[in-house]
Scaffold this motif. Sequence first.
Motif, short mmCIF file in Angstrom:
data_model
loop_
_atom_site.label_atom_id
_atom_site.label_comp_id
_atom_site.label_asym_id
_atom_site.label_seq_id
_atom_site.Cartn_x
_atom_site.Cartn_y
_atom_site.Cartn_z
N ARG A 1 12.74 1.21 20.78
CA ARG A 1 11.88 2.04 20.02
C ARG A 1 10.50 1.62 20.43
O ARG A 1 10.27 0.28 20.42
CB ARG A 1 11.89 1.77 18.54
CG ARG A 1 10.80 2.19 17.49
CD ARG A 1 11.19 1.85 16.13
NE ARG A 1 10.10 2.40 15.29
CZ ARG A 1 10.33 2.41 13.74
NH1 ARG A 1 11.34 1.49 13.56
NH2 ARG A 1 9.35 2.61 13.17
N GLY A 2 9.39 2.36 20.50
CA GLY A 2 8.07 1.94 20.97
C GLY A 2 7.82 1.92 22.42
O GLY A 2 6.63 1.78 22.60
N ARG A 3 8.68 2.47 23.18
CA ARG A 3 8.40 2.69 24.39
C ARG A 3 7.81 3.78 24.89
O ARG A 3 7.94 4.86 24.29
CB ARG A 3 9.95 2.61 25.39
CG ARG A 3 9.65 2.60 26.81
CD ARG A 3 10.89 2.47 27.62
NE ARG A 3 10.56 2.07 28.81
CZ ARG A 3 11.41 1.58 29.91
NH1 ARG A 3 13.01 1.49 29.39
NH2 ARG A 3 11.24 1.38 31.19
N LYS A 4 6.72 3.81 25.72
CA LYS A 4 5.73 4.98 25.83
C LYS A 4 6.12 5.95 27.12
O LYS A 4 6.88 5.54 28.05
CB LYS A 4 4.48 4.25 26.20
CG LYS A 4 3.73 3.57 25.21
CD LYS A 4 2.41 2.75 25.75
CE LYS A 4 1.77 2.11 24.58
NZ LYS A 4 0.44 1.54 24.97
N ARG B 1 0.93 11.70 24.97
CA ARG B 1 1.54 10.49 25.31
C ARG B 1 1.90 9.93 24.03
O ARG B 1 0.92 9.89 22.92
CB ARG B 1 0.00 9.71 25.72
CG ARG B 1 0.44 8.10 26.03
CD ARG B 1 1.06 7.91 27.49
NE ARG B 1 1.24 6.47 27.80
CZ ARG B 1 2.17 6.29 28.81
NH1 ARG B 1 2.74 7.14 29.65
NH2 ARG B 1 2.36 4.88 29.31
N LEU B 2 3.26 9.37 23.89
CA LEU B 2 3.78 9.03 22.66
C LEU B 2 4.46 7.83 23.01
O LEU B 2 4.91 7.42 24.08
CB LEU B 2 4.52 10.21 22.03
CG LEU B 2 5.53 10.76 22.75
CD1 LEU B 2 6.78 10.19 22.77
CD2 LEU B 2 5.88 12.39 22.03
N MET B 3 5.03 7.20 21.98
CA MET B 3 6.09 6.28 21.93
C MET B 3 7.41 6.78 21.08
O MET B 3 7.49 7.46 20.63
CB MET B 3 5.77 4.94 21.19
CG MET B 3 4.48 4.23 21.69
SD MET B 3 3.87 2.67 20.91
CE MET B 3 3.36 3.39 19.40
N ALA B 4 8.41 6.10 21.80
CA ALA B 4 9.81 6.50 21.22
C ALA B 4 9.92 6.12 19.80
O ALA B 4 9.72 5.05 19.50
CB ALA B 4 10.93 5.76 22.09
N PRO B 5 10.12 7.28 18.79
CA PRO B 5 10.24 6.93 17.43
C PRO B 5 11.22 6.16 16.95
O PRO B 5 11.23 5.52 15.82
CB PRO B 5 10.16 8.43 16.64
CG PRO B 5 10.70 9.20 17.72
CD PRO B 5 10.37 8.56 19.11
N PHE B 6 12.49 5.93 17.79
CA PHE B 6 13.64 5.23 17.24
C PHE B 6 14.19 4.79 18.52
O PHE B 6 14.09 5.23 19.73
CB PHE B 6 14.54 5.98 16.28
CG PHE B 6 14.71 7.65 16.89
CD1 PHE B 6 15.94 7.62 17.88
CD2 PHE B 6 13.98 8.53 16.58
CE1 PHE B 6 16.10 8.76 18.47
CE2 PHE B 6 14.21 9.83 17.16
CZ PHE B 6 15.46 10.13 18.02
N SER B 7 15.14 3.58 18.51
CA SER B 7 15.89 3.23 19.57
C SER B 7 16.95 4.17 19.70
O SER B 7 17.65 4.84 18.84
CB SER B 7 16.40 1.87 19.37
OG SER B 7 17.34 1.81 18.22
#
Length: 275
Positions: A56-59, A38-44
Amino acid sequence: MSERKVLTKYYPPDFDPSAITRTPKHLRSTGPRVITVRLMAPFSMKCTSCGEYIYRGRKFNARKETTEEKYFNIPIYRFYIRCTRCSGEITFVTDPKNMDYRAEKGAKRNFEPWRDREKAEGTADETEQEVLDRLEREEGEEKEQLERDKMAELEEKMMDSKREMAIADALDEIRTRNARIERNEALGEEAALANVQEEVDEAALRAQREDEEAARKAFMTESGEKVKRLVEEETETTQQAPVSMPPPSFARVKKAKKPMANALGIKKKAKPSLV
């Protein structure tokens, strides 16, 4: 039916865990090791298939793969996610060299102004020649700064020496005054007054000499001759004897009366002459 809600299971006394030959699911494949994380997008980023923007930050539930590539013995990982709109596959990998992530397939990284600032400053993705140029430039700046520091240090030393000289002059003046005061105290009050009187007389004599010198210079011509004062001869004025005036008289003087016609304002007509 009640056993399905029990949290612990029964293990018989003769249970041998080593006898279980089952392999976990994530270890069964013979290819690259892939696990779900489970991670978050590291960049837009922007999806290249449908144009959807992923901030950025979407899981996401992503698949993590360990690649064979390494950077200074640091493993590089690849992550697989799906677009939230078209479900297209997007992959990005870690970038240990720049301590960041790099888009690989399925999406394009959005513009980030701070990355251009780093590139303009020469700190991002530099070649060997660029690194050498930057180091030479920084070394030159350090030398200039060192020279400026030396000049500032020299100026500070000069100011300190001037300050010390002023302090020494003030101390000498104080010592002289204290010595004069001690000498006057040793001689006594009368001697001190005599010394003060002598100093006053010397100052007055000195001032008088200066005034005389200034007056002498004022009444001297350029050739050194003394200016002479021209005195006009005064003419003798004749002295006249004062005229004797009669003494005042306080006798009452009667005035002549005016005729009545003149008092009433009647003018008399002149009589025609018979001749």
